[in-house]
Design a protein around this motif. Structure first.
Motif, mmCIF file in Angstrom:
data_model
loop_
_atom_site.group_PDB
_atom_site.id
_atom_site.type_symbol
_atom_site.label_atom_id
_atom_site.label_comp_id
_atom_site.label_asym_id
_atom_site.label_seq_id
_atom_site.Cartn_x
_atom_site.Cartn_y
_atom_site.Cartn_z
ATOM 1 N N GLU A 205 0.844 -1.195 0.000
ATOM 2 C CA GLU A 205 0.000 0.000 0.000
ATOM 3 C C GLU A 205 0.883 1.250 0.000
ATOM 4 N N ASN A 206 0.386 2.289 -0.607
ATOM 5 C CA ASN A 206 1.105 3.562 -0.642
ATOM 6 C C ASN A 206 0.864 4.274 0.690
ATOM 7 N N VAL A 207 1.863 4.259 1.555
ATOM 8 C CA VAL A 207 1.706 4.810 2.898
ATOM 9 C C VAL A 207 2.919 5.681 3.235
ATOM 10 N N ASP A 208 2.666 6.803 3.907
ATOM 11 C CA ASP A 208 3.748 7.706 4.330
ATOM 12 C C ASP A 208 4.169 7.462 5.767
ATOM 13 N N CYS A 209 3.254 6.906 6.559
ATOM 14 C CA CYS A 209 3.500 6.703 7.988
ATOM 15 C C CYS A 209 2.721 5.477 8.449
ATOM 16 N N ILE A 210 3.344 4.701 9.340
ATOM 17 C CA ILE A 210 2.646 3.573 9.971
ATOM 18 C C ILE A 210 2.699 3.778 11.477
ATOM 19 N N ILE A 211 1.517 3.846 12.081
ATOM 20 C CA ILE A 211 1.392 3.979 13.538
ATOM 21 C C ILE A 211 0.954 2.632 14.089
ATOM 22 N N TYR B 20 12.405 6.706 10.659
ATOM 23 C CA TYR B 20 12.080 6.395 9.271
ATOM 24 C C TYR B 20 12.735 5.087 8.868
ATOM 25 N N GLU B 21 12.009 4.313 8.096
ATOM 26 C CA GLU B 21 12.565 3.157 7.407
ATOM 27 C C GLU B 21 12.302 3.435 5.939
ATOM 28 N N GLY B 22 13.358 3.826 5.248
ATOM 29 C CA GLY B 22 13.201 4.319 3.879
ATOM 30 C C GLY B 22 12.455 5.637 3.945
ATOM 31 N N ASP B 23 11.387 5.738 3.185
ATOM 32 C CA ASP B 23 10.573 6.966 3.160
ATOM 33 C C ASP B 23 9.381 6.902 4.105
ATOM 34 N N ILE B 24 9.249 5.827 4.866
ATOM 35 C CA ILE B 24 8.067 5.633 5.713
ATOM 36 C C ILE B 24 8.399 5.926 7.169
ATOM 37 N N LEU B 25 7.622 6.811 7.781
ATOM 38 C CA LEU B 25 7.743 7.087 9.210
ATOM 39 C C LEU B 25 7.109 5.932 9.975
ATOM 40 N N GLN C 162 9.559 6.096 31.319
ATOM 41 C CA GLN C 162 8.501 7.096 31.426
ATOM 42 C C GLN C 162 7.277 6.680 30.606
ATOM 43 N N TYR C 163 6.169 7.306 30.913
ATOM 44 C CA TYR C 163 4.958 7.177 30.105
ATOM 45 C C TYR C 163 5.180 7.984 28.831
ATOM 46 N N SER C 164 4.394 7.709 27.788
ATOM 47 C CA SER C 164 4.599 8.456 26.543
ATOM 48 C C SER C 164 3.357 8.441 25.653
ATOM 49 N N PHE C 165 3.354 9.397 24.747
ATOM 50 C CA PHE C 165 2.382 9.483 23.660
ATOM 51 C C PHE C 165 3.038 10.330 22.580
ATOM 52 N N GLY C 166 2.364 10.536 21.467
ATOM 53 C CA GLY C 166 2.954 11.281 20.369
ATOM 54 C C GLY C 166 2.145 12.487 19.960
ATOM 55 N N VAL C 167 2.836 13.406 19.297
ATOM 56 C CA VAL C 167 2.199 14.558 18.677
ATOM 57 C C VAL C 167 2.784 14.706 17.279
ATOM 58 N N PHE C 168 1.903 14.812 16.284
ATOM 59 C CA PHE C 168 2.307 15.092 14.909
ATOM 60 C C PHE C 168 1.864 16.508 14.575
ATOM 61 N N PHE C 169 2.746 17.231 13.899
ATOM 62 C CA PHE C 169 2.395 18.504 13.285
ATOM 63 C C PHE C 169 2.489 18.270 11.783
ATOM 64 N N VAL C 170 1.362 18.409 11.092
ATOM 65 C CA VAL C 170 1.300 18.063 9.686
ATOM 66 C C VAL C 170 0.972 19.299 8.855
ATOM 67 N N ASP D 232 3.249 20.584 5.096
ATOM 68 C CA ASP D 232 3.854 20.027 3.883
ATOM 69 C C ASP D 232 4.761 18.844 4.211
ATOM 70 N N LYS D 233 4.876 18.525 5.508
ATOM 71 C CA LYS D 233 5.601 17.347 5.979
ATOM 72 C C LYS D 233 5.001 16.929 7.316
ATOM 73 N N ILE D 234 5.366 15.749 7.776
ATOM 74 C CA ILE D 234 4.936 15.282 9.094
ATOM 75 C C ILE D 234 6.113 15.450 10.048
ATOM 76 N N VAL D 235 5.908 16.246 11.065
ATOM 77 C CA VAL D 235 6.899 16.383 12.131
ATOM 78 C C VAL D 235 6.357 15.607 13.326
ATOM 79 N N ALA D 236 7.032 14.514 13.672
ATOM 80 C CA ALA D 236 6.560 13.614 14.724
ATOM 81 C C ALA D 236 7.425 13.772 15.966
ATOM 82 N N GLU D 237 6.767 13.837 17.110
ATOM 83 C CA GLU D 237 7.471 14.013 18.378
ATOM 84 C C GLU D 237 6.896 13.043 19.407
ATOM 85 N N LEU D 238 7.779 12.424 20.157
ATOM 86 C CA LEU D 238 7.364 11.619 21.302
ATOM 87 C C LEU D 238 7.389 12.498 22.528
ATOM 88 N N ILE D 239 6.331 12.470 23.310
ATOM 89 C CA ILE D 239 6.238 13.230 24.552
ATOM 90 C C ILE D 239 6.402 12.237 25.704
#
Length: 164
Positions: A105-111, A122-127, A142-150, A152-159
């Protein structure tokens, strides 16, 4: 667009409610993506009060969640295709099962979730992204979750945070 990314909330089994640090980020979120193991429908309903919720079921979810969300899902955000799956199953690692769920499948990110181990790389072009757990850190520091800022690109951050 701000997206809060969650998995493995396990409520109310692990905690009574969502942690304060997560609630802060939910206040101004545009969307919430959940990679399964909600535990009950109440988590879904609580999250809906903050933003649009998209997600999948995990291996411990009850029949209401399983009837509401699929095993895997593709969500398009600002032209990016984001695949979501919990990652449970037999054989291979959780990450490998998650990647295979979207093979071809054409995918940019896998959660994915399940392991409670945060991943942001990233693994290749896939986040490849696992937010960990905001309520059940298991062997993590620690506990964690994520925040994406989308945009023209996806900026991914672990909190990461400590219990309050």
């Amino acid at each position: 667009m701000k997206i809060v990314v969650l998995s493995d909330t396990h409520l109310p089994k692990r905690k009574k409610g969502l942690p304060a640090r997560l609630l802060e980020e939910l206040q101004d979120s545009d969307m919430i993506l959940h990679a399964g193991d909600w535990q009950t429908i109440d988590v879904y309903k609580d999250l809906q009060s903050y933003a649009r919720v998209e997600g999948v079921y995990g291996n411990v979810d009850d029949h209401e969640i399983i009837g509401l969300v699929p095993f895997k899902k593709m969500v398009e955000v600002c032209g990016f295709k984001i695949g979501i799956t919990h990652g449970h199953g037999k054989g291979k690692t959780t990450k490998k099962r998650a990647i295979e769920a979207f093979e071809g499948e054409n995918v940019d990110c896998i959660i994915f979730g399940h392991s409670h181990i945060p991943v942001n790389r990233y693994e290749g072009d896939i986040l490849i992204f696992n937010p960990g757990s905001p309520t059940d850190k298991r062997r993590q520091k620690q506990y964690s979750f994520g925040v994406f800022f989308v945009s023209d690109k996806i900026v991914a951050e672990l909190i990461y945070f400590d219990e309050v």
